[in-house]
Design an enzyme around this catalytic site. Sequence first.
Site, PDB file in Angstrom:
ATOM      1  N   TYR A 124      -1.249 -64.355 -44.002  1.00 15.64           N
ATOM      2  CA  TYR A 124      -1.113 -64.877 -45.365  1.00 15.64           C
ATOM      3  C   TYR A 124      -0.892 -66.381 -45.360  1.00 15.64           C
ATOM      4  O   TYR A 124      -0.626 -66.984 -44.321  1.00 15.64           O
ATOM      5  CB  TYR A 124       0.049 -64.187 -46.090  1.00 15.64           C
ATOM      6  CG  TYR A 124       1.414 -64.663 -45.659  1.00 15.64           C
ATOM      7  CD1 TYR A 124       1.993 -64.217 -44.480  1.00 15.64           C
ATOM      8  CD2 TYR A 124       2.128 -65.594 -46.424  1.00 15.64           C
ATOM      9  CE1 TYR A 124       3.241 -64.671 -44.069  1.00 15.64           C
ATOM     10  CE2 TYR A 124       3.377 -66.047 -46.021  1.00 15.64           C
ATOM     11  CZ  TYR A 124       3.932 -65.580 -44.849  1.00 15.64           C
ATOM     12  OH  TYR A 124       5.154 -66.035 -44.443  1.00 15.64           O
ATOM     13  N   LYS A 184      11.501 -47.807 -35.707  1.00 17.42           N
ATOM     14  CA  LYS A 184      10.095 -47.387 -35.874  1.00 17.42           C
ATOM     15  C   LYS A 184       9.544 -48.095 -37.110  1.00 17.42           C
ATOM     16  O   LYS A 184       9.325 -47.486 -38.164  1.00 17.42           O
ATOM     17  CB  LYS A 184       9.988 -45.862 -35.976  1.00 17.42           C
ATOM     18  CG  LYS A 184       8.589 -45.332 -35.657  1.00 17.42           C
ATOM     19  CD  LYS A 184       8.627 -43.880 -35.285  1.00 17.42           C
ATOM     20  CE  LYS A 184       7.256 -43.252 -35.180  1.00 17.42           C
ATOM     21  NZ  LYS A 184       6.377 -43.891 -34.194  1.00 17.42           N
ATOM     22  N   GLU A 237       7.043 -49.768 -22.543  1.00 15.66           N
ATOM     23  CA  GLU A 237       6.378 -48.679 -23.268  1.00 15.66           C
ATOM     24  C   GLU A 237       4.980 -49.136 -23.636  1.00 15.66           C
ATOM     25  O   GLU A 237       4.626 -50.300 -23.419  1.00 15.66           O
ATOM     26  CB  GLU A 237       7.173 -48.279 -24.525  1.00 15.66           C
ATOM     27  CG  GLU A 237       7.246 -49.363 -25.583  1.00 15.66           C
ATOM     28  CD  GLU A 237       7.887 -48.914 -26.886  1.00 15.66           C
ATOM     29  OE1 GLU A 237       7.962 -47.698 -27.146  1.00 15.66           O
ATOM     30  OE2 GLU A 237       8.298 -49.791 -27.663  1.00 15.66           O
ATOM     31  N   LEU A 240      10.953 -47.745 -28.157  1.00 18.27           N
ATOM     32  CA  LEU A 240      11.217 -46.762 -29.203  1.00 18.27           C
ATOM     33  C   LEU A 240      11.739 -45.488 -28.540  1.00 18.27           C
ATOM     34  O   LEU A 240      11.208 -45.076 -27.505  1.00 18.27           O
ATOM     35  CB  LEU A 240       9.926 -46.457 -29.965  1.00 18.27           C
ATOM     36  CG  LEU A 240      10.094 -45.469 -31.127  1.00 18.27           C
ATOM     37  CD1 LEU A 240      10.802 -46.135 -32.302  1.00 18.27           C
ATOM     38  CD2 LEU A 240       8.754 -44.923 -31.589  1.00 18.27           C
TER      39      LEU A 240
HETATM   40  N1  PDD Z   1       3.626 -43.796 -32.107  1.00 16.22           N
HETATM   41  N2  PDD Z   1       6.503 -46.093 -28.643  1.00 16.22           N
HETATM   42  C1  PDD Z   1       5.825 -46.589 -29.679  1.00 16.22           C
HETATM   43  C2  PDD Z   1       5.732 -48.067 -29.821  1.00 16.22           C
HETATM   44  C3  PDD Z   1       5.225 -45.729 -30.607  1.00 16.22           C
HETATM   45  O1  PDD Z   1       4.551 -46.236 -31.653  1.00 16.22           O
HETATM   46  C4  PDD Z   1       5.329 -44.329 -30.431  1.00 16.22           C
HETATM   47  C5  PDD Z   1       4.711 -43.345 -31.378  1.00 16.22           C
HETATM   48  C6  PDD Z   1       6.034 -43.846 -29.321  1.00 16.22           C
HETATM   49  C7  PDD Z   1       6.229 -42.365 -29.064  1.00 16.22           C
HETATM   50  O2  PDD Z   1       7.112 -41.815 -30.017  1.00 16.22           O
HETATM   51  P1  PDD Z   1       7.049 -40.247 -30.386  1.00 16.22           P
HETATM   52  O3  PDD Z   1       7.110 -39.514 -29.109  1.00 16.22           O
HETATM   53  O4  PDD Z   1       8.262 -40.029 -31.232  1.00 16.22           O
HETATM   54  O5  PDD Z   1       5.743 -40.001 -31.121  1.00 16.22           O
HETATM   55  C8  PDD Z   1       6.617 -44.759 -28.460  1.00 16.22           C
HETATM   56  C9  PDD Z   1       2.988 -42.937 -33.085  1.00 16.22           C
HETATM   57  C10 PDD Z   1       2.439 -41.688 -32.505  1.00 16.22           C
HETATM   58  C11 PDD Z   1       1.966 -43.775 -33.854  1.00 16.22           C
HETATM   59  O6  PDD Z   1       2.306 -44.913 -34.174  1.00 16.22           O
HETATM   60  O7  PDD Z   1       0.877 -43.285 -34.167  1.00 16.22           O
END
Ligand code: PDD
Length: 286
Positions: free
Chosen positions: A35, A149, A182, A206
């Site tokens: 933006y 999240k 991650e 996360l």
């Molecule tokens: N993503 N780390 C990140 C950065 C994530 O975005 C996710 C999940 C995970 C795994 O978390 P979980 O096991 O609770 O799904 C780890 C989801 C699936 C998405 O953004 O589509």
Amino acid sequence: MSPTLTAYVNGQFMPLDAATIHIEDRGFQFADGIYEVVACLDGHFLDLDAHLARLQRSCEAVQIPLPCSLDDMADLIQQTYERNPYSDAMVYVQITRGVAPRSHLPHHQLTPTLIITSRHLPQPSDEKVATGVKGITLQDIRWKHCEIKSIALLASVMGKQEAHARGADEAFWLNEQGHVLEGCSTNILAIIDGVLVTHPLDRQVLGGITRNMAIAVAKVHAMHVEERPWTLDEVGISEMMMSSTTNAVMPITTLNEKAVGDGKAGVQSLQIRRWMIEEMERLRAA
Ligand code: PDD
């Protein structure tokens, strides 16, 4: 009565109150956009060219095509200003990657979303200028709260784009110490000397629900688990796997174009996956 305001949305001027964006707009779901805010003083834009140049640089950096030429953009900004009642205005321009079913990596070329609005440019009172403002300092947390999240996922989208460009399915983040944290949308776990190892739950990852499930099933089956920082140069890494709601556990067989272990889906990764799928089947049958 408050004045009627006008917004520009994807090719049309309309009353601000009626201006809406699709719920699958990537700006809403991934903060996948950029933006600018430009000031206009009695009809004269302040440094419009510099704002347009930065808008273009921002679009290029995140690989969103400019929705129109910069000349046309300047014209739309001018028109939005003129259709609103403020002589001193801040004109807001936002471009997102567009609308698509939610997936970090969009599956086809999208039409970017472009919105422009104009609001009164507030000026501080003479008294406020004389007294000045009060500030505080904070540790820079931008964006160092991966345990939340959040929908602010532009970095993850950029990571997925890079992975895709390099023929990979997922990109995994390393911190400055080289700790494997991650993936862009997954957690990552490794088998090191027979132990299931994954980064501990801190602000750098996360707390994946699937990560927890993988750990839980491993423990139930007497597999040793360590939640600790780990690096790619550790001796004894034989397997890696990623976890997420949409993947359960998936073996990682190639990292940076090199084989992980023997380059085949790891035996223990597949075992953990089977244990998880058994749990899911029990749920399905319940
Ligand atoms: N993503 N780390 C990140 C950065 C994530 O975005 C996710 C999940 C995970 C795994 O978390 P979980 O096991 O609770 O799904 C780890 C989801 C699936 C998405 O953004 O589509």
